[in-house]
Write a protein that holds these residues in place. Sequence first.
Motif, PDB file in Angstrom:
ATOM      1  N   VAL A  55       0.828  -1.084  -0.183  1.00  0.00           N
ATOM      2  CA  VAL A  55       0.051   0.072   0.036  1.00  0.00           C
ATOM      3  C   VAL A  55       0.857   1.321   0.065  1.00  0.00           C
ATOM      4  O   VAL A  55       0.540   2.355  -0.647  1.00  0.00           O
ATOM      5  CB  VAL A  55      -0.986  -0.033   1.193  1.00  0.00           C
ATOM      6  CG1 VAL A  55      -1.495   1.337   1.275  1.00  0.00           C
ATOM      7  CG2 VAL A  55      -2.006  -1.091   1.052  1.00  0.00           C
ATOM      8  N   THR A  56       1.956   1.323   0.645  1.00  0.00           N
ATOM      9  CA  THR A  56       2.805   2.645   0.872  1.00  0.00           C
ATOM     10  C   THR A  56       3.501   2.632  -0.592  1.00  0.00           C
ATOM     11  O   THR A  56       3.590   3.949  -1.055  1.00  0.00           O
ATOM     12  CB  THR A  56       4.012   2.159   1.854  1.00  0.00           C
ATOM     13  OG1 THR A  56       3.305   1.947   3.283  1.00  0.00           O
ATOM     14  CG2 THR A  56       4.708   3.366   1.956  1.00  0.00           C
ATOM     15  N   ASN A  58       2.201   1.743  -3.437  1.00  0.00           N
ATOM     16  CA  ASN A  58       1.431   2.338  -4.467  1.00  0.00           C
ATOM     17  C   ASN A  58       1.139   3.654  -4.235  1.00  0.00           C
ATOM     18  O   ASN A  58       0.731   4.464  -5.173  1.00  0.00           O
ATOM     19  CB  ASN A  58       0.157   1.296  -4.550  1.00  0.00           C
ATOM     20  CG  ASN A  58       0.511   0.200  -5.079  1.00  0.00           C
ATOM     21  OD1 ASN A  58       0.341  -0.027  -6.536  1.00  0.00           O
ATOM     22  ND2 ASN A  58       0.693  -1.106  -4.367  1.00  0.00           N
ATOM     23  N   ILE A  59       0.865   4.119  -2.782  1.00  0.00           N
ATOM     24  CA  ILE A  59       0.726   5.611  -2.485  1.00  0.00           C
ATOM     25  C   ILE A  59       1.870   6.264  -3.106  1.00  0.00           C
ATOM     26  O   ILE A  59       1.717   7.607  -3.655  1.00  0.00           O
ATOM     27  CB  ILE A  59       0.640   5.851  -1.159  1.00  0.00           C
ATOM     28  CG1 ILE A  59      -0.669   5.050  -0.650  1.00  0.00           C
ATOM     29  CG2 ILE A  59       0.758   7.077  -0.516  1.00  0.00           C
ATOM     30  CD1 ILE A  59      -0.783   5.058   0.785  1.00  0.00           C
ATOM     31  N   ILE A  62       1.351   6.790  -6.911  1.00  0.00           N
ATOM     32  CA  ILE A  62       0.295   7.909  -7.090  1.00  0.00           C
ATOM     33  C   ILE A  62       0.917   9.344  -6.895  1.00  0.00           C
ATOM     34  O   ILE A  62       0.672  10.131  -7.605  1.00  0.00           O
ATOM     35  CB  ILE A  62      -1.032   7.559  -6.190  1.00  0.00           C
ATOM     36  CG1 ILE A  62      -1.655   6.304  -6.459  1.00  0.00           C
ATOM     37  CG2 ILE A  62      -1.990   8.689  -6.035  1.00  0.00           C
ATOM     38  CD1 ILE A  62      -2.691   6.102  -5.550  1.00  0.00           C
ATOM     39  N   CYS A  63       1.612   9.623  -5.828  1.00  0.00           N
ATOM     40  CA  CYS A  63       2.225  10.783  -5.709  1.00  0.00           C
ATOM     41  C   CYS A  63       3.224  11.170  -6.707  1.00  0.00           C
ATOM     42  O   CYS A  63       3.274  12.321  -7.215  1.00  0.00           O
ATOM     43  CB  CYS A  63       2.867  10.738  -4.123  1.00  0.00           C
ATOM     44  SG  CYS A  63       1.824  10.709  -2.837  1.00  0.00           S
ATOM     45  N   VAL A 129      -2.307   5.952 -11.864  1.00  0.00           N
ATOM     46  CA  VAL A 129      -3.047   6.313 -10.547  1.00  0.00           C
ATOM     47  C   VAL A 129      -4.169   5.316 -10.481  1.00  0.00           C
ATOM     48  O   VAL A 129      -4.287   4.842  -9.522  1.00  0.00           O
ATOM     49  CB  VAL A 129      -3.352   7.639 -10.739  1.00  0.00           C
ATOM     50  CG1 VAL A 129      -4.294   7.935  -9.432  1.00  0.00           C
ATOM     51  CG2 VAL A 129      -2.310   8.674 -10.503  1.00  0.00           C
ATOM     52  N   SER A 132      -2.453   1.777  -9.512  1.00  0.00           N
ATOM     53  CA  SER A 132      -2.314   1.704  -8.061  1.00  0.00           C
ATOM     54  C   SER A 132      -3.313   1.893  -7.174  1.00  0.00           C
ATOM     55  O   SER A 132      -3.257   1.174  -6.062  1.00  0.00           O
ATOM     56  CB  SER A 132      -1.260   3.174  -7.868  1.00  0.00           C
ATOM     57  OG  SER A 132      -0.075   2.917  -8.701  1.00  0.00           O
ATOM     58  N   SER A 133      -4.319   2.650  -7.351  1.00  0.00           N
ATOM     59  CA  SER A 133      -5.711   2.688  -6.720  1.00  0.00           C
ATOM     60  C   SER A 133      -6.120   1.325  -6.443  1.00  0.00           C
ATOM     61  O   SER A 133      -6.674   0.966  -5.292  1.00  0.00           O
ATOM     62  CB  SER A 133      -6.438   3.765  -7.227  1.00  0.00           C
ATOM     63  OG  SER A 133      -5.912   5.069  -7.030  1.00  0.00           O
ATOM     64  N   ILE A 136      -4.403  -0.940  -4.433  1.00  0.00           N
ATOM     65  CA  ILE A 136      -4.432  -0.540  -2.827  1.00  0.00           C
ATOM     66  C   ILE A 136      -5.726  -1.125  -2.251  1.00  0.00           C
ATOM     67  O   ILE A 136      -5.726  -1.601  -1.143  1.00  0.00           O
ATOM     68  CB  ILE A 136      -4.338   1.058  -2.536  1.00  0.00           C
ATOM     69  CG1 ILE A 136      -2.980   1.646  -2.691  1.00  0.00           C
ATOM     70  CG2 ILE A 136      -5.036   1.471  -1.104  1.00  0.00           C
ATOM     71  CD1 ILE A 136      -3.146   3.104  -2.908  1.00  0.00           C
TER      72      ILE A 136
END
Length: 203
Positions: A55-56, A58-59, A62-63, A129, A132-133, A136
């Motif tokens: 999760v980290t 993929n965040i 996204i960033c 994005v 990745s979402s 997550i």
Amino acid sequence: LAALERQVFDFLGYQWAPILANFLHIIIVILGLFGTIQYRPRYIVVYAIWTAVWVTWNIFIICFYLEVGGLSKDSELLTFNISRHQSWWSENGPGCVRKEASMSGIKGLDSHSYISVIGCALEYRYIEVMHSSFQILLALVSFVYACYVVSVFTEEEDSFDFIGGFDPFPLYHVNEKPTNLLFKQTYLLIFPTGFSGMEGMNR
């Protein structure tokens, strides 16, 4: 399947950092499935911990594509500064038309061409994005399921141990001295017919 699909497109775009992360993710997923099938709670715990790391990651992706916190989607961070490749979707997204313009008029660039992409229905960074979402979302659901499976396995082990499953001397064991029992079995083998008479004499 979602991780394999993402791995394919990251390979096509030469995104080396995501390729390594996806490969490790696939290995951990296989380990978690093996732990579920073979009743190995420790493997499932490893998978649950990995989901937090996933999760980290993929965040961060996204960033990166949304250029949050000084990150730039045009940087070579995901390719380890080895090449200037970008996401495969940057040139092959839905509706994208790829055009090459010759740059022969510029000295030293005769063998190069300028590539422009027009007509994209959706910008490639938003596709990344969404990927990745979705990862997550899958990771959060998988984390909850992994915790549930570990709790079920733990309860089954506790209940099995309670009824004497791991006890070397269970409650239903015959309460008889081992030496007397061994003596009687040996005596029966040696004197199968005269055991009752000899027993009477001993009394």
